[in-house]
Design a protein around this motif. Sequence first.
Motif, PDB file in Angstrom:
ATOM      1  N   TRP A 115       0.814  -1.225   0.000  1.00 38.13           N
ATOM      2  CA  TRP A 115       0.000   0.000   0.000  1.00 38.13           C
ATOM      3  C   TRP A 115       0.850   1.279   0.000  1.00 38.13           C
ATOM      4  O   TRP A 115       0.297   2.383  -0.015  1.00 38.13           O
ATOM      5  CB  TRP A 115      -0.946  -0.007   1.193  1.00 38.13           C
ATOM      6  N   ALA A 167       0.654   4.592  -4.311  1.00 38.87           N
ATOM      7  CA  ALA A 167      -0.738   4.811  -3.895  1.00 38.87           C
ATOM      8  C   ALA A 167      -1.147   6.269  -4.119  1.00 38.87           C
ATOM      9  O   ALA A 167      -2.256   6.548  -4.600  1.00 38.87           O
ATOM     10  CB  ALA A 167      -0.921   4.418  -2.436  1.00 38.87           C
ATOM     11  N   ARG A 202      -1.986   6.781  -7.578  1.00 39.61           N
ATOM     12  CA  ARG A 202      -3.274   6.138  -7.876  1.00 39.61           C
ATOM     13  C   ARG A 202      -4.447   7.066  -7.519  1.00 39.61           C
ATOM     14  O   ARG A 202      -5.382   7.236  -8.280  1.00 39.61           O
ATOM     15  CB  ARG A 202      -3.338   4.830  -7.095  1.00 39.61           C
ATOM     16  N   SER A 250      -7.291   4.835   4.746  1.00 39.00           N
ATOM     17  CA  SER A 250      -6.752   5.034   3.403  1.00 39.00           C
ATOM     18  C   SER A 250      -6.552   6.505   3.034  1.00 39.00           C
ATOM     19  O   SER A 250      -5.909   7.242   3.770  1.00 39.00           O
ATOM     20  CB  SER A 250      -7.683   4.313   2.427  1.00 39.00           C
ATOM     21  N   SER A 251      -7.132   6.925   1.918  1.00 39.44           N
ATOM     22  CA  SER A 251      -6.866   8.276   1.395  1.00 39.44           C
ATOM     23  C   SER A 251      -7.772   9.336   2.010  1.00 39.44           C
ATOM     24  O   SER A 251      -7.786  10.474   1.551  1.00 39.44           O
ATOM     25  CB  SER A 251      -7.072   8.276  -0.118  1.00 39.44           C
ATOM     26  N   SER A 285      -0.205   3.188   5.532  1.00 40.57           N
ATOM     27  CA  SER A 285       0.502   3.672   4.343  1.00 40.57           C
ATOM     28  C   SER A 285       0.801   5.175   4.387  1.00 40.57           C
ATOM     29  O   SER A 285      -0.116   5.998   4.363  1.00 40.57           O
ATOM     30  CB  SER A 285      -0.344   3.362   3.099  1.00 40.57           C
ATOM     31  N   ASN A 336      -0.869   7.061   1.494  1.00 40.10           N
ATOM     32  CA  ASN A 336      -2.283   7.397   1.721  1.00 40.10           C
ATOM     33  C   ASN A 336      -2.391   8.622   2.634  1.00 40.10           C
ATOM     34  O   ASN A 336      -3.210   9.507   2.410  1.00 40.10           O
ATOM     35  CB  ASN A 336      -3.018   6.227   2.378  1.00 40.10           C
ATOM     36  N   TYR A 352      -5.401  -1.542  -6.423  1.00 45.35           N
ATOM     37  CA  TYR A 352      -5.359  -0.608  -7.556  1.00 45.35           C
ATOM     38  C   TYR A 352      -4.347  -0.993  -8.630  1.00 45.35           C
ATOM     39  O   TYR A 352      -4.190  -0.276  -9.613  1.00 45.35           O
ATOM     40  CB  TYR A 352      -5.063   0.812  -7.049  1.00 45.35           C
TER      41      TYR A 352
END
Length: 262
Positions: A13, A17, A20, A64-65, A85, A88, A193
């Motif tokens: 991750w 990322a 992405r 995550s993000s 991550s 992220n 992803y």
Amino acid sequence: MQKEMSEINKRAWSYRAYERWETKSGSPLETAKEMKRDPLQYVRRHIDYLGDVAGKKVAVLLGSSGRKAIPLAMLGAQVTVVDISPENARYALQTAKEAGVEINFIISDLFAINMVELRNTFDIVYLEGGILHYFADLEPFANIVFELLSHEGRLVLNDFHPIRKIIKARGDDAFVVEGDYFDTELFYGEVAYKSMFPDNEQDDFPDCLLRYWNLGEIISAIAACGLVIEKLVEEPRYDKHKNLPGNFTIIANKFKVDRGWD
Ligand SMILES: C[S@@+](CC[C@H](N)C(=O)[O-])C[C@H]1O[C@@H](n2cnc3c(N)ncnc32)[C@H](O)[C@@H]1O
């Protein structure tokens, strides 16, 4: 085993990322603008379970993000994200800044967070969409959730329905049944992803180490940690195959049993 699994998944991750999220949703500024237009839209599927989040302390685990955390902060929640991550985190923190909200982002393995600091803190612990397969065992996870919740705190746990691991779409209308619903092995799988990058770059992506859990194991782990399960909602797939389960959501509370007649 969890330590090794978390290390492997951190590597996966942390690889491209940020790139992405930029390709998928745009720059942090663009994402923030979109979120500002209608924050509720981002949490629409679970807002009935989350309730009015204004002024509430919400932990978004494996967040995550910031796709859910930032809209929740815009709705007035005090949000803490835990995610392993740094890529992220970078995207989420830049997006939060552009959106004019603050989130507390803890870059850490969930199993290594500072429990002394965080125990009994959160009104809501929220997780959604691609969570439980990162855990080698559900009992320690459920215990962490229990500890993080304040008295009368609430868990909203959403994830892919376990049946999806064996009923697989093949083309538009065909499904095949593949694999063993009761398999307990860890296995290597692509980071979510990877397939969005060009074929000639895909070999460089590190794999994740995953474990699929079945519904009985999931609900039993939540019950065993001492939370009171209020609901298990099985939800249809988001595509046209609404006759098949796609996701599930568990609502569970700490120290509160509402029988409706007390
Ligand atoms: C598919 S995402 C979950 C979806 C997410 N709720 C969202 O808003 O997009 C899974 C996340 O789990 C994180 N992760 C995986 N294992 C973890 C662990 N042991 N501790 C903390 N985060 C972890 C990954 O970095 C990734 O961001």
